[in-house]
Scaffold this motif. Structure first.
Motif, PDB file in Angstrom:
ATOM      1  N   THR A  64       4.573  13.502  -2.407  1.00 26.38           N
ATOM      2  CA  THR A  64       3.294  13.792  -1.751  1.00 26.38           C
ATOM      3  C   THR A  64       2.147  13.849  -2.738  1.00 26.38           C
ATOM      4  N   GLU A  66      -0.821  12.561  -4.774  1.00 21.82           N
ATOM      5  CA  GLU A  66      -1.712  11.432  -4.546  1.00 21.82           C
ATOM      6  C   GLU A  66      -2.783  11.400  -5.623  1.00 21.82           C
ATOM      7  N   THR A 185       5.480   2.351   0.545  1.00 15.94           N
ATOM      8  CA  THR A 185       5.199   3.736   0.929  1.00 15.94           C
ATOM      9  C   THR A 185       3.860   4.236   0.396  1.00 15.94           C
ATOM     10  N   THR A 186       3.464   5.409   0.928  1.00 18.17           N
ATOM     11  CA  THR A 186       2.253   6.109   0.510  1.00 18.17           C
ATOM     12  C   THR A 186       2.547   7.599   0.489  1.00 18.17           C
ATOM     13  N   ASN A 188       0.387   9.813   1.461  1.00 21.62           N
ATOM     14  CA  ASN A 188      -0.534  10.426   2.420  1.00 21.62           C
ATOM     15  C   ASN A 188      -0.160  10.008   3.839  1.00 21.62           C
ATOM     16  N   LEU A 189       0.212  10.975   4.679  1.00 15.84           N
ATOM     17  CA  LEU A 189       0.678  10.661   6.028  1.00 15.84           C
ATOM     18  C   LEU A 189      -0.404   9.984   6.865  1.00 15.84           C
ATOM     19  N   ASN A 190      -1.632  10.455   6.780  1.00 17.73           N
ATOM     20  CA  ASN A 190      -2.716   9.845   7.551  1.00 17.73           C
ATOM     21  C   ASN A 190      -3.017   8.423   7.083  1.00 17.73           C
ATOM     22  N   SER A 192      -0.875   6.414   5.816  1.00 18.95           N
ATOM     23  CA  SER A 192       0.227   5.583   6.283  1.00 18.95           C
ATOM     24  C   SER A 192      -0.051   5.052   7.684  1.00 18.95           C
ATOM     25  N   GLU A 193      -0.515   5.913   8.565  1.00 18.04           N
ATOM     26  CA  GLU A 193      -0.820   5.482   9.931  1.00 18.04           C
ATOM     27  C   GLU A 193      -1.939   4.456   9.952  1.00 18.04           C
ATOM     28  N   ILE A 219       5.932   9.773   0.520  1.00 18.70           N
ATOM     29  CA  ILE A 219       6.570  10.502   1.617  1.00 18.70           C
ATOM     30  C   ILE A 219       6.698   9.675   2.891  1.00 18.70           C
ATOM     31  N   SER A 220       5.813   8.692   3.079  1.00 19.34           N
ATOM     32  CA  SER A 220       5.794   7.956   4.348  1.00 19.34           C
ATOM     33  C   SER A 220       5.858   6.450   4.128  1.00 19.34           C
TER      34      SER A 220
END
Length: 263
Positions: A64, A66, A185-186, A188-190, A192-193, A219-220
């Motif tokens: 996580t 970044e 992957t990235t 940052n969850l947001n 990623s979307e 993480i994503s």
């Protein structure tokens, strides 16, 4: 100022901004270039910073973590330039392209001057600024809205909604990591979307990622290897990575030319 005191100042700056430049530290601390480089060597040996061309960055930690834009912008400079040059060759005049946030896509944005009549969609403030500074009157730049991340990406529902209404000929996607099973992957969850929305808008999806991203896992997952049409990396990509990736995606490896200082 003692060496220990200088190194504490340097470490504080790295933790605050994510990266430091040798030239800036020379001016700030009033010592020689060689002294700063010895300080950075000492911090790197202790695992507190990661030395890069011209300075140092914070060490990469968990899935996580970044790094900020400035931290990433001083890593793998020659590789990113070479990858961007090869990526620019994929673009035809008069097309609509997408550039996700990232330092490699930012480098690509600065190499598009010879390609006329482009429409460019991006969720990166840095990329948009670089494109606008070039002053091309035959170019349309669309910046999505959204919430700003440490890497200067605009993400979230506003960005996603903007992208889902678009159809782009080519999308160039920057990533934090690429690894077996995890894919691209990235941290940052947001983001990623938002990047998945970019991928869905692409007629052809191109990932631009230097070889240091191999075996790094955020993480994503943004997309799996099979969902990408073309990966552009560099000659530093290890043989096992080339073999595995080549089973899933077209792979192009750029030849980077070192600068005089790197030589």
């Amino acid at each position: 100022m003692l060496a220990r005191q200088r190194q504490e100042v340097i470490l504080d700056e790295v933790r605050r901004t994510g990266a430091v430049q040798v030239g800036d530290l020379v001016q700030r601390l009033g010592v020689s270039d060689m002294t700063i480089r010895r300080d950075l060597d000492a911090l790197a040996r202790r695992g507190l910073v990661e030395k890069v061309y011209g300075g140092a960055t914070s060490t990469i930690g968990t899935s996580t973590d970044e790094p900020g834009f400035e931290a990433k912008s001083v890593r793998q400079l020659t590789e990113k330039e070479a990858i961007a040059a090869l990526a620019a060759e994929q673009i035809q005049p008069g097309t609509a392209i997408g550039l996700s946030a990232g330092t490699t896509t930012w480098t690509l944005a600065r190499q598009l001057d010879e390609i006329p009549d482009l429409t460019i969609v991006t969720n990166s403030v840095r990329v948009a600024d670089a494109l606008q500074q070039r002053g091309r009157v035959d170019r349309t730049v669309v910046l999505t809205g959204g919430v700003r991340t440490p890497s200067d990406a605009l993400v979230g529902p506003v960005a996603v909604q903007s992208l889902r209404s678009l159809h782009l000929d080519l999308v160039f996607l920057g990533v934090h990591g690429m690894a077996p099973r995890a894919g691209f992957t990235t941290p940052n969850l947001n983001e990623s979307e938002t990047n998945r929305a970019f991928a869905e808008a692409a007629g052809r999806l191109v990932v631009v990622a230097d070889s240091s991203k191999w075996s790094t896992v955020g993480i994503s997952t943004i997309v799996d290897f099979d969902e990408v049409d073309l990966l552009i990396s560099d000659q530093g990509l290890p043989p096992e990575a080339r073999e595995l990736l080549g089973e899933h995606v077209e792979l192009l490896l750029a030849d980077q030319q070192p600068t005089e200082e790197e030589e």
